[in-house]
Design a protein around this motif. Structure first.
Motif, mmCIF file in Angstrom:
data_model
loop_
_atom_site.group_PDB
_atom_site.id
_atom_site.type_symbol
_atom_site.label_atom_id
_atom_site.label_comp_id
_atom_site.label_asym_id
_atom_site.label_seq_id
_atom_site.Cartn_x
_atom_site.Cartn_y
_atom_site.Cartn_z
ATOM 1 N N SER A 160 0.805 -1.228 0.000
ATOM 2 C CA SER A 160 0.000 0.000 0.000
ATOM 3 C C SER A 160 0.839 1.280 0.000
ATOM 4 C CB SER A 160 -0.939 0.012 1.208
ATOM 5 O OG SER A 160 -0.210 0.182 2.406
ATOM 6 N N THR A 161 2.148 1.172 0.176
ATOM 7 C CA THR A 161 2.967 2.387 0.233
ATOM 8 C C THR A 161 3.270 2.904 -1.170
ATOM 9 O OG1 THR A 161 4.933 3.430 1.156
ATOM 10 C CG2 THR A 161 5.209 1.201 0.355
ATOM 11 N N ALA A 162 3.266 4.226 -1.277
ATOM 12 C CA ALA A 162 3.579 4.861 -2.564
ATOM 13 C C ALA A 162 5.061 5.228 -2.671
ATOM 14 C CB ALA A 162 2.726 6.115 -2.743
ATOM 15 N N SER A 163 5.812 5.034 -1.596
ATOM 16 C CA SER A 163 7.232 5.387 -1.580
ATOM 17 C C SER A 163 8.084 4.192 -2.007
ATOM 18 C CB SER A 163 7.646 5.813 -0.170
ATOM 19 O OG SER A 163 9.050 5.792 -0.028
ATOM 20 N N PRO A 164 8.842 4.311 -3.093
ATOM 21 C CA PRO A 164 9.714 3.199 -3.508
ATOM 22 C C PRO A 164 10.740 2.822 -2.440
ATOM 23 C CG PRO A 164 9.559 4.847 -5.247
ATOM 24 C CD PRO A 164 8.894 5.429 -4.033
ATOM 25 N N THR A 165 11.275 3.808 -1.744
ATOM 26 C CA THR A 165 12.284 3.522 -0.723
ATOM 27 C C THR A 165 11.660 2.804 0.463
ATOM 28 O OG1 THR A 165 13.484 5.498 -1.418
ATOM 29 C CG2 THR A 165 14.099 4.551 0.701
ATOM 30 N N HIS A 166 10.480 3.234 0.870
ATOM 31 C CA HIS A 166 9.806 2.576 1.993
ATOM 32 C C HIS A 166 9.387 1.156 1.598
ATOM 33 C CE1 HIS A 166 6.798 3.063 5.543
ATOM 34 N NE2 HIS A 166 7.933 2.546 5.937
ATOM 35 N N ARG A 167 8.949 0.988 0.351
ATOM 36 C CA ARG A 167 8.589 -0.343 -0.129
ATOM 37 C C ARG A 167 9.804 -1.272 -0.078
ATOM 38 N NH1 ARG A 167 6.958 0.876 -4.988
ATOM 39 N NH2 ARG A 167 4.968 1.618 -4.203
ATOM 40 N N ALA A 168 10.967 -0.768 -0.495
ATOM 41 C CA ALA A 168 12.197 -1.573 -0.453
ATOM 42 C C ALA A 168 12.558 -1.937 0.987
ATOM 43 C CB ALA A 168 13.342 -0.818 -1.117
ATOM 44 N N HIS A 169 12.312 -1.015 1.913
ATOM 45 C CA HIS A 169 12.575 -1.297 3.327
ATOM 46 C C HIS A 169 11.656 -2.411 3.832
ATOM 47 C CE1 HIS A 169 13.740 -0.624 7.460
ATOM 48 N NE2 HIS A 169 12.478 -0.447 7.787
ATOM 49 N N TRP A 170 10.366 -2.346 3.476
ATOM 50 C CA TRP A 170 9.442 -3.420 3.864
ATOM 51 C C TRP A 170 9.897 -4.745 3.257
ATOM 52 C CZ3 TRP A 170 6.548 -3.255 7.868
ATOM 53 C CH2 TRP A 170 5.891 -2.108 8.271
ATOM 54 N N ASP A 171 10.339 -4.718 2.000
ATOM 55 C CA ASP A 171 10.833 -5.945 1.366
ATOM 56 C C ASP A 171 11.984 -6.550 2.160
ATOM 57 O OD1 ASP A 171 9.074 -6.089 -0.788
ATOM 58 O OD2 ASP A 171 10.383 -4.940 -2.124
ATOM 59 N N GLN A 172 12.903 -5.692 2.580
ATOM 60 C CA GLN A 172 14.052 -6.170 3.354
ATOM 61 C C GLN A 172 13.596 -6.778 4.681
ATOM 62 O OE1 GLN A 172 16.767 -3.107 4.557
ATOM 63 N NE2 GLN A 172 18.294 -4.560 5.268
ATOM 64 N N LEU A 173 12.689 -6.108 5.375
ATOM 65 C CA LEU A 173 12.187 -6.637 6.651
ATOM 66 C C LEU A 173 11.494 -7.982 6.453
ATOM 67 C CD1 LEU A 173 10.735 -3.379 8.250
ATOM 68 C CD2 LEU A 173 12.756 -4.651 9.009
#
Length: 182
Positions: free
Chosen positions: A62-75
């Motif tokens: 649901s996040t529109a931020s590519p950087t935040h999405r990448a952080h969720w992917d890492q977690l």
């Protein structure tokens, strides 16, 4: 989000806090290294991961931020449910990774703004001239201004670097516009 979870943020936060304590117990040393304790803690870690990883995946999606999405992917990737945990060290590492995921979930439920909201607000301030070219963007000040964690400001600034509105200096500081010093 899993059907067995409440929909109210305060109830979710309480459940997350309970699981934070479970993960802290699972990662303690001492007698926790005995085979029975390792098996019990591995089961607890697996149960917590199965419960919260789908929630993290929904937030990532649901996040529109590519950087935040990448952080969720890492977690999410560090809590890989396909890899069994049989040793005390593996249980400790998985519990530590899950603690990071649980804290990220708490932040997502606690703060009113998203990373994308912060990036949009900073971009608007740059466009309106509130921040002029070469103005320093101080992480702590922005976090206070937007009432979000510094990490979210870091993600927002990374998105704005990608968009060309902000540059990163060699020392890691951020400035409006200009050339990248790296």
């Amino acid at each position: 989000m899993p059907d067995d979870l409440p929909t109210e943020p305060l109830e979710l936060l309480a459940l997350i806090e309970q699981d934070v304590h479970v993960m802290r117990r699972a990662s303690r040393g001492g007698t926790q290294t005995l085979p029975a304790a390792v098996a019990r803690n591995a089961a607890a870690v697996g149960e917590v991961a199965e419960h919260w990883v789908p929630v993290a995946a929904a937030l990532r999606d649901s996040t529109a931020s590519p950087t935040h999405r990448a952080h969720w992917d890492q977690l999410i990737d560090t809590t890989d449910l396909t890899q069994p945990v049989h040793t005390f060290e593996a249980v400790m590492l998985r519990a530590r990774d899950l603690l990071q995921l649980l804290h990220a979930l708490k932040d997502a439920l606690t703060y009113q703004r998203s990373v994308h909201d912060v990036a949009t607000a900073i971009a608007a301030d740059i466009s309106s001239g509130t921040w002029t070219p070469d103005a320093w963007l101080v992480l702590a000040d922005l976090a206070d201004e937007f009432d979000v964690p510094k990490e979210w400001v870091r993600f927002a600034l990374a998105d704005l670097v990608t968009d060309g509105l902000v540059t990163v200096k060699a020392n890691g500081a951020h400035k409006v516009g200009g050339d990248d010093d790296r």
